[in-house]
Each structure stands twice: as structure tokens, then as C-alpha cells.
Design a protein around this motif. Structure first.
Motif, PDB file in Angstrom:
ATOM      1  N   HIS A 180      -2.393  -2.471 -13.047  1.00  0.00           N
ATOM      2  CA  HIS A 180      -3.794  -2.132 -12.784  1.00  0.00           C
ATOM      3  C   HIS A 180      -4.112  -1.932 -11.305  1.00  0.00           C
ATOM      4  CE1 HIS A 180      -5.213  -5.910 -11.048  1.00  0.00           C
ATOM      5  NE2 HIS A 180      -6.449  -5.438 -11.025  1.00  0.00           N
ATOM      6  N   ALA A 181      -3.196  -2.288 -10.393  1.00  0.00           N
ATOM      7  CA  ALA A 181      -3.491  -2.150  -8.963  1.00  0.00           C
ATOM      8  C   ALA A 181      -2.249  -1.679  -8.220  1.00  0.00           C
ATOM      9  CB  ALA A 181      -3.978  -3.475  -8.390  1.00  0.00           C
ATOM     10  N   ILE A 182      -2.477  -1.031  -7.094  1.00  0.00           N
ATOM     11  CA  ILE A 182      -1.386  -0.560  -6.245  1.00  0.00           C
ATOM     12  C   ILE A 182      -1.556  -1.158  -4.855  1.00  0.00           C
ATOM     13  CG2 ILE A 182      -2.666   1.529  -5.614  1.00  0.00           C
ATOM     14  CD1 ILE A 182      -0.019   2.989  -5.316  1.00  0.00           C
ATOM     15  N   GLY A 183      -0.463  -1.515  -4.219  1.00  0.00           N
ATOM     16  CA  GLY A 183      -0.507  -2.032  -2.863  1.00  0.00           C
ATOM     17  C   GLY A 183      -0.066  -0.983  -1.857  1.00  0.00           C
ATOM     18  N   ARG A 184      -0.355  -1.224  -0.609  1.00  0.00           N
ATOM     19  CA  ARG A 184       0.119  -0.317   0.445  1.00  0.00           C
ATOM     20  C   ARG A 184       1.644  -0.283   0.422  1.00  0.00           C
ATOM     21  NH1 ARG A 184      -4.420  -2.702   2.883  1.00  0.00           N
ATOM     22  NH2 ARG A 184      -5.930  -1.194   3.727  1.00  0.00           N
ATOM     23  N   ALA A 185       2.191   0.877   0.660  1.00  0.00           N
ATOM     24  CA  ALA A 185       3.637   1.124   0.718  1.00  0.00           C
ATOM     25  C   ALA A 185       4.314   1.087  -0.645  1.00  0.00           C
ATOM     26  CB  ALA A 185       4.333   0.143   1.670  1.00  0.00           C
ATOM     27  N   GLU A 186       3.555   0.824  -1.698  1.00  0.00           N
ATOM     28  CA  GLU A 186       4.136   0.799  -3.039  1.00  0.00           C
ATOM     29  C   GLU A 186       4.284   2.224  -3.563  1.00  0.00           C
ATOM     30  OE1 GLU A 186       3.179  -0.872  -7.546  1.00  0.00           O
ATOM     31  OE2 GLU A 186       2.020  -1.614  -5.821  1.00  0.00           O
ATOM     32  N   ALA A 187       5.493   2.560  -3.993  1.00  0.00           N
ATOM     33  CA  ALA A 187       5.749   3.899  -4.528  1.00  0.00           C
ATOM     34  C   ALA A 187       6.466   3.778  -5.866  1.00  0.00           C
ATOM     35  CB  ALA A 187       6.579   4.722  -3.553  1.00  0.00           C
ATOM     36  N   ALA A 188       5.882   4.367  -6.891  1.00  0.00           N
ATOM     37  CA  ALA A 188       6.486   4.391  -8.228  1.00  0.00           C
ATOM     38  C   ALA A 188       6.382   5.811  -8.751  1.00  0.00           C
ATOM     39  CB  ALA A 188       5.774   3.412  -9.146  1.00  0.00           C
ATOM     40  N   HIS A 189       7.466   6.542  -8.694  1.00  0.00           N
ATOM     41  CA  HIS A 189       7.453   7.954  -9.069  1.00  0.00           C
ATOM     42  C   HIS A 189       8.096   8.190 -10.425  1.00  0.00           C
ATOM     43  CE1 HIS A 189       6.952   9.430  -4.622  1.00  0.00           C
ATOM     44  NE2 HIS A 189       6.021   8.558  -5.006  1.00  0.00           N
TER      45      HIS A 189
END
Length: 211
Positions: A180-189
Motif C-alpha cells: 500500500h505504500a512506496i518509500g524513496r529509492a524503492e523500485a519494483a518493476h
């Protein structure tokens, strides 16, 4: 709902999934299958390499996440006036995602013999912290338990139920895209095996029948 060849009656499908099942356009090319809005004031990284700086949010990840909702991570559960329920226009209507939502013991939330709609009991289970998507396709991909959903003790409108649980699938986990949330520098492609499995059971693995 109830379009030709729909695998389940009286269940709402994302328009993109319905068109995939039928292998034809339903709404016309001038109407998009999904709409998304993005906050221009959030500092984003627009590269596609996944090497997101610590100070920025990965825009590709955000877009893929929203596409995941458009493809099927959506539905009609709600909490209002301390009652939990589900419905669209009139009580009882569900999405293909809603039909997967269940407790750890396997009780489906749309089973009205267990949970009256709406009811305080349904509110309690919607905010129990332990709800799962009983997706057989997802479970088969990881050979483990069913995917755990985000169900905080306080109903989070727009986030509860229609995301994977953050604690179970942190940023380092291959299934983190639909948390439900994303953090800075988090990448999920990559959607990850659990999201792929859930979408398969939402309708994306169903082929048009030949009669």
C-alpha cells in the motif's frame, strides 16, 4: 458484469479483463480502460533502470502499481458508521477481487451465511490485520500460504484490502509492487509471482470459450 462468457455470474470485472476474456473491445477505443492521476509535486525519478536515488520516488513503480489496480486490484468493500459491507449501487455486488478475500481459516467475506452485509462482524474482520487473497494461482507460484492482504486495525479507505501487506512483502521482496505504500529509492518493476497469481484468478487466465 454478466457479459457473454463471464466465468462468474453477478460479479463485476475490470473492463480490461472483460475485454481480454472476450478478445474484443467493449467500450470503444475513445474510452480508456483505466484512468490514473499522479501528483506533480512529488519528486520522482523518471529513469527506467531501477537505480532510484535515495531522495526520490521511482515513477515507473508508481505507474505500474496503479496499472495493477486497473487490471484487477479493486473492489467494493467499505467501512461506514462502524459497519463493514460491500456493494456497488446496491448491496451484494462484488468484484472479481472481492470473491477471493478470506480469513486465515478460509471463511470468505462475501459468504453471507457467515458475515451479514453490512454488519459489525464484517467491520471487525475487515480490520482484523489478517486477511488473505485465496488465489490458488498465487499459492501455486510460491508453494506457500495464500497472499496476505493489507487490513489495518483502522479502515484505510482506498488502501485497505486492495493491497498486499507491507510487513509481509517489504521493499526487498519480489512481491512488493502492490503493497500500500512506496518509500524513496524503492523500485519494483516486476509485479511478482503473488500479484501475477491474483490477477490470473481475477480473470486474466480465463480464455474465451468456444461454443
Amino acid at each position: 458484469m454478466n457479459f457473454e462468457y463471464a466465468p462468474w455470474e453477478n460479479v463485476y470485472y475490470p473492463i480490461a479483463a472483460a475485454e481480454k476474456i472476450l478478445e474484443k473491445e467493449l467500450t470503444g477505443s475513445e474510452r480508456p480502460d483505466m484512468n490514473a492521476e499522479f501528483n506533480k509535486n512529488i519528486t520522482g525519478y523518471f529513469g527506467t533502470d531501477g537505480q532510484t536515488p535515495d531522495s526520490l520516488y521511482d515513477f515507473v513503480t508508481v505507474v505500474l502499481h496503479e496499472i495493477g489496480h486497473g487490471l484487477g486490484f479493486t473492489g467494493f468493500f467499505y467501512v461506514q458508521n462502524n459497519l463493514g459491507g460491500y456493494g456497488y449501487w446496491e448491496d451484494g455486488d462484488i468484484s472479481t477481487f472481492d470473491r477471493l478475500v478470506a480469513t486465515n481459516s478460509g471463511d470468505y467475506l462475501i459468504d453471507s451465511t457467515i458475515y451479514e452485509n453490512p454488519s459489525a462482524g464484517l467491520n471487525s474482520v475487515l480490520t482484523s490485520q489478517f486477511l488473505f487473497a485465496r488465489s490458488q494461482a498465487a499459492k501455486a507460484k510460491v508453494e506457500s500460504s495464500f497472499p496476505r492482504l493489507y487490513a489495518p486495525i483502522e479502515w484505510d479507505n482506498g488502501s485497505s484490502i486492495y493491497h498486499l501487506n507491507d510487513a509481509s512483502y517489504p521493499s526487498s521482496n519480489p512481491n512488493s509492487l502492490m503493497t500500500h505504500a512506496i518509500g524513496r529509492a524503492e523500485a519494483a518493476h516486476n509485479p511478482g509471482p503473488l500479484t501475477n497469481g491474483i490477477l490470473a484468478d481475477v480473470g486474466w487466465k480465463v480464455m474465451k470459450f468456444d461454443f
